[in-house]
Write a protein that holds these residues in place. Structure first.
Motif, PDB file in Angstrom:
ATOM      1  N   UNK A 325       0.834  -1.205   0.000  1.00 32.98           N
ATOM      2  CA  UNK A 325       0.000   0.000   0.000  1.00 32.98           C
ATOM      3  C   UNK A 325       0.867   1.253   0.000  1.00 32.98           C
ATOM      4  N   UNK A 326       1.887   1.268   0.871  1.00 37.16           N
ATOM      5  CA  UNK A 326       2.765   2.437   0.948  1.00 37.16           C
ATOM      6  C   UNK A 326       3.426   2.696  -0.401  1.00 37.16           C
ATOM      7  N   UNK A 327       3.933   1.630  -1.023  1.00 34.05           N
ATOM      8  CA  UNK A 327       4.605   1.809  -2.312  1.00 34.05           C
ATOM      9  C   UNK A 327       3.628   2.306  -3.376  1.00 34.05           C
ATOM     10  N   UNK A 328       2.389   1.806  -3.312  1.00 37.22           N
ATOM     11  CA  UNK A 328       1.386   2.199  -4.301  1.00 37.22           C
ATOM     12  C   UNK A 328       1.132   3.710  -4.250  1.00 37.22           C
ATOM     13  N   UNK A 329       1.243   4.259  -3.037  1.00 42.61           N
ATOM     14  CA  UNK A 329       0.963   5.695  -2.893  1.00 42.61           C
ATOM     15  C   UNK A 329       1.951   6.573  -3.648  1.00 42.61           C
ATOM     16  N   UNK A 330       3.129   6.039  -3.923  1.00 37.05           N
ATOM     17  CA  UNK A 330       4.127   6.857  -4.636  1.00 37.05           C
ATOM     18  C   UNK A 330       4.433   6.266  -6.022  1.00 37.05           C
ATOM     19  N   UNK A 331       3.486   5.473  -6.562  1.00 38.83           N
ATOM     20  CA  UNK A 331       3.760   4.792  -7.835  1.00 38.83           C
ATOM     21  C   UNK A 331       2.799   5.224  -8.928  1.00 38.83           C
TER      22      UNK A 331
END
Ligand code: SAH
Length: 372
Positions: A325-331
């Protein structure tokens, strides 16, 4: 000469060979062995492994290893070891994810146990500049006398197995011979004593012949059991190392946790099953890992075994969902799709989540480990 010709010549000279000899030659013959000359991973290759599916795999494992370093009392010198490091992707993700942990990288020396010269080269390139101290080893025999943080992902499935088939008069070893100039499986004509010395004592049943029970019906409706002597030896040696110097070892692979699964020898080429005796050296050859045998080999007075748990549960407990989820926020949208499908592939029980199992061997005082 092809590997097939080389094997045939050996059989003509010496007689039928064991499945373990066949597997060993197919995978690691210095010139023609499957792993020795190629990079088998990825979409264009033959198969894809967890670290190549999502960076989250290596990142949560990195955090797990660093946490265990703390549980071990944050020793000032510790060996971070990977068995069979493929392209080096997992180690790169582990190092990146743990960079900010105070004192951790300073304590580490990195050790990669790898037989393939081609993959060593690839690992060297992937890891260039990522850590100051990286060494390669041919086997675990030359690991330093230090506490260990060890990871082995899809390493044990590549180690040569032997197969035994139960008949009325006892166990016969499955061998490879030549018939009409073709390689074929045969059963050794004489009944044989199972290599009991390598089998866990409590699974030896004293039935009439004093032979080992617990086999299952394999693909060909015969009762087959498999043994992997190199795996047992490696796990024993690692446990002794951990008992002496401290540490944790994390083993992840596809396999089974009780009894026997019958014939699990399989070849994979271009992401599809392939006949085991065809195109030797150009298809990957593996067997499912007998986790119960590994855990029994490791069980001693002086280490703790954690698991065996399914990979999906393990990764989710380590926070793979939150990390995704965290990575998705900056992808980008495309990256998000790939992160989400990657996590599903690793953790969904219908994909790798259940078939893949996780086990840890830890210092005696580590009685509870995250993820188990
Ligand atoms: N862990 C990696 C690669 C798995 S494939 C990943 O998850 O992507 C198996 C790896 O083990 C390859 O790097 C192969 O070359 C290596 N290997 C196979 N048999 C080996 C042996 N006996 N000793 C050391 N490395 C071996």
């Amino acid at each position: 000469m092809s590997l097939e010709e080389l094997i045939k010549e050996r059989i003509r000279r010496q007689g039928a060979i064991t499945v373990a000899d066949y597997m060993g030659l197919a995978l690691s013959h210095p010139e023609y062995g499957y792993y020795m000359q190629r990079d088998p991973f990825g979409k264009e290759g033959d198969f894809i492994t967890s670290p190549e599916i999502s960076q989250v795999f290596g990142e949560v494992i990195g955090a797990w290893l660093a946490h265990n370093w703390q549980l071990l009392g944050a020793p000032e010198e510790i060996a971070l070891v990977e068995l069979g490091a493929g392209r080096g992707t997992l180690m790169a993700d582990i190092l990146r994810a743990t960079k900010h942990i105070s004192g951790f990288h300073q304590a580490l020396s990195v050790h990669l146990v790898e037989i393939s010269p081609t993959l060593k080269q690839k690992q060297w390139k992937t890891l260039a500049g990522k850590h100051e101290r990286i060494e390669w080893h041919e086997s675990i025999d030359s690991l330093p006398e230090l506490p260990l943080l060890l990871i082995a992902n899809e390493f044990f499935d590549a180690l040569p197995i032997r197969q035994f088939i139960r008949k009325q008069d006892g166990w016969h070893e499955r061998m490879i011979d030549i018939e009409n100039d073709e390689l074929v499986f045969i059963n050794s004509s004489d009944a044989t004593i199972l290599p009991i010395s390598i089998m866990p004592v409590d699974s030896i049943k004293e039935d009439l012949g004093g032979i080992l029970a617990g086999g299952m019906v394999g693909k060909n409706n015969e009762e087959i059991i498999e043994t992997c002597e190199p795996a047992i030896m490696i796990v024993r040696q690692l446990s002794e190392h951990i008992a002496t110097y401290g540490g944790v070892a994390l083993i992840i692979d596809y396999g089974y946790t009780e009894g026997s699964k019958g014939d699990t020898l399989q070849a994979i080429k271009y992401h599809a099953y392939h006949p085991v005796l065809n195109n030797i050296g150009t298809a990957d050859l593996t067997a499912h890992v007998d986790f119960l045998a590994l855990s029994q080999a490791a069980q001693s007075e002086s280490v703790n075994i954690h698991g065996i748990v399914p990979q999906g549960a393990f990764l989710m407990r380590l926070g793979a969902g939150e990390r995704t989820t965290t990575l998705c926020q900056v992808s980008s949208h495309e990256q998000q799709q790939s992160l989400i499908s990657g996590l599903a592939r690793l953790a969904d029980p219908k994909e790798m989540g259940e078939l893949f199992k996780v086990m840890a061997i830890a210092s005696k005082h580590i009685t509870q480990v995250e993820g188990f």
